[in-house]
Design an enzyme around this catalytic site. Structure first.
Site, PDB file in Angstrom:
ATOM      1  N   ILE A 100       1.198   8.780  -7.346  1.00 13.85           N
ATOM      2  CA  ILE A 100      -0.024   8.385  -7.274  1.00 13.85           C
ATOM      3  C   ILE A 100      -0.440   8.124  -5.908  1.00 13.85           C
ATOM      4  CG2 ILE A 100      -2.009   6.890  -8.130  1.00 13.85           C
ATOM      5  CD1 ILE A 100      -0.252   8.150 -10.545  1.00 13.85           C
ATOM      6  N   CYS A 101      -1.683   8.850  -5.263  1.00 16.27           N
ATOM      7  CA  CYS A 101      -2.190   8.687  -4.129  1.00 16.27           C
ATOM      8  C   CYS A 101      -1.096   8.984  -2.974  1.00 16.27           C
ATOM      9  CB  CYS A 101      -2.837   7.325  -3.925  1.00 16.27           C
ATOM     10  SG  CYS A 101      -3.931   7.019  -2.536  1.00 16.27           S
ATOM     11  N   THR A 102      -0.816   7.968  -2.113  1.00 20.82           N
ATOM     12  CA  THR A 102      -0.082   8.430  -0.926  1.00 20.82           C
ATOM     13  C   THR A 102       1.493   8.199  -1.162  1.00 20.82           C
ATOM     14  OG1 THR A 102      -0.407   6.107  -0.185  1.00 20.82           O
ATOM     15  CG2 THR A 102      -1.762   7.721   0.892  1.00 20.82           C
ATOM     16  N   GLY A 103       1.603   7.876  -2.583  1.00 20.09           N
ATOM     17  CA  GLY A 103       2.967   8.005  -3.096  1.00 20.09           C
ATOM     18  C   GLY A 103       3.796   9.539  -2.614  1.00 20.09           C
ATOM     19  N   THR A 120      -2.565  14.491  -2.428  1.00 16.95           N
ATOM     20  CA  THR A 120      -2.528  13.153  -2.117  1.00 16.95           C
ATOM     21  C   THR A 120      -4.471  12.933  -1.693  1.00 16.95           C
ATOM     22  OG1 THR A 120      -1.608  11.388  -0.786  1.00 16.95           O
ATOM     23  CG2 THR A 120      -2.404  13.373   0.238  1.00 16.95           C
TER      24      THR A 120
END
Length: 329
Positions: A100-103, A120
């Site tokens: 998720i996102c910057t993961g 991202t």
């Protein structure tokens, strides 16, 4: 389903998808969420809340699905080797892994995105591509699926991705019930722009340009030709064009089109037909709207509206089809 947590992670990156899977349980799906940290100890989120862990990564069981949230400190800073090792260990025994996102930076640092398509948060796509050259970063996607690996855009895009995973497991009917219960879109199409086209740049600073923005938004179907706009704000067409070029790096007509485009998307989201959306948002014809959608999103207005009946993005004929993930998660 395992969720890998760590200090300073974004709380919504965890709670948003978790609520989707939990809600799916109310409609017959079976998801068992397990919170995993590197050591098995609780972690502190970006908003200061402590989240207890159910297991340590080293001793966690295999999961059908592993979710890796993001955090504000991940882009541009060294990632804890223990965290990347935990992600790698969980992924090796998982049916599919999703960030998720910057993961996505954790997955990339763990070597899990080599030669894969990924995305991202739009603010960090350039850095992700520069930091990991083997990735094929898609900067304008809500989420990207490459085989059994999934990456999503910023924060709430994790909800879109979670809905897409639920649909893979249980089909569109159950997923539609989940989306309605949570009062969210069935899903924003995976290849859709992460943010409103007319908001990609800063808002106009000049009073004249802000006035034009307000006029077009108030009545998009009105005559907003260059001459008419210039007349309304009492400048020459040439001077108005220079103002747009200088401040927004575009032309008045392109800016008007972007505002109408955003309005047409909102109308389609609200359930209007493509023809109605074209008329109400000020496009001279459906064909004009179709060309604009093709230019900005790569799909037709009708295909865009179809997102309310499925979470699956349109198949890109220029890319080979990717295999679905079988089975129940």
């Amino acid at each position: 389903m395992g969720i890998l947590v760590f200090d300073d992670m974004k709380m919504l990156d965890v709670s948003g998808p978790a609520e989707v899977f939990s809600e799916a349980g109310r409609f017959g799906a079976e998801y068992r969420l397990t919170i995993v940290s590197v050591s098995g100890e609780p972690v502190r989120t970006s908003i200061g809340l402590r989240v207890p862990a159910d297991a340590a990564a080293e001793s966690a069981p295999p999961f059908d699905t592993v979710l890796v949230p993001g955090g504000d400190l991940l882009p541009g800073t060294p990632i804890d080797p223990d965290l990347t090792a935990a992600a790698r260990r969980l992924a090796e025994r998982a049916g599919r892994i999703a960030s998720i996102c910057t993961g996505a930076f954790i997955l990339a640092a763990a070597g899990l995105l080599e030669e894969k398509r990924a995305t991202t948060h739009w603010q960090h796509t350039t850095l992700l591509a520069r930091s990991y050259p083997s990735l094929r970063v898609e900067p304008d996607a809500i989420y990207v699926k490459d085989g059994t690996t999934y990456t999503s855009a910023g924060v709430t895009a994790g909800i879109d991705l979670a809905l897409a995973l639920v649909e893979e497991d249980h089909g569109p009917d159950l997923t539609r019930d989940v989306a309605r219960s949570l009062v969210v879109y069935m899903q924003r199409a995976g290849g859709q722009s992460q943010f409103s086209a007319s908001l990609q740049g800063p808002a106009p600073r000049t009073p004249v340009l802000r006035l034009i923005q307000d006029m077009v938004q108030a009545d998009p179907a009105a005559d907003h030709s260059l001459d008419r706009l210039a007349e309304r704000v009492r400048v020459s067409p040439r001077h108005l064009t220079r103002m747009f070029r200088s401040e927004l790096d575009t032309t008045p007509m392109k800016y008007v089109e972007l505002i109408r485009f955003d309005m047409a998307k909102a109308l389609l989201d609200a359930g209007h037909s493509a023809t109605e959306a074209a008329t109400l948002s000020g496009f001279p014809s459906y064909e004009s709207l179709r060309r604009t959608f093709a230019r900005h999103l790569g799909v037709s207005p009708t295909r865009y509206r179809h997102r309310f009946t499925t979470t699956r993005p349109a198949v890109d004929a220029t890319r080979p089809a990717l295999p679905d993930v079988p089975g129940n998660r």
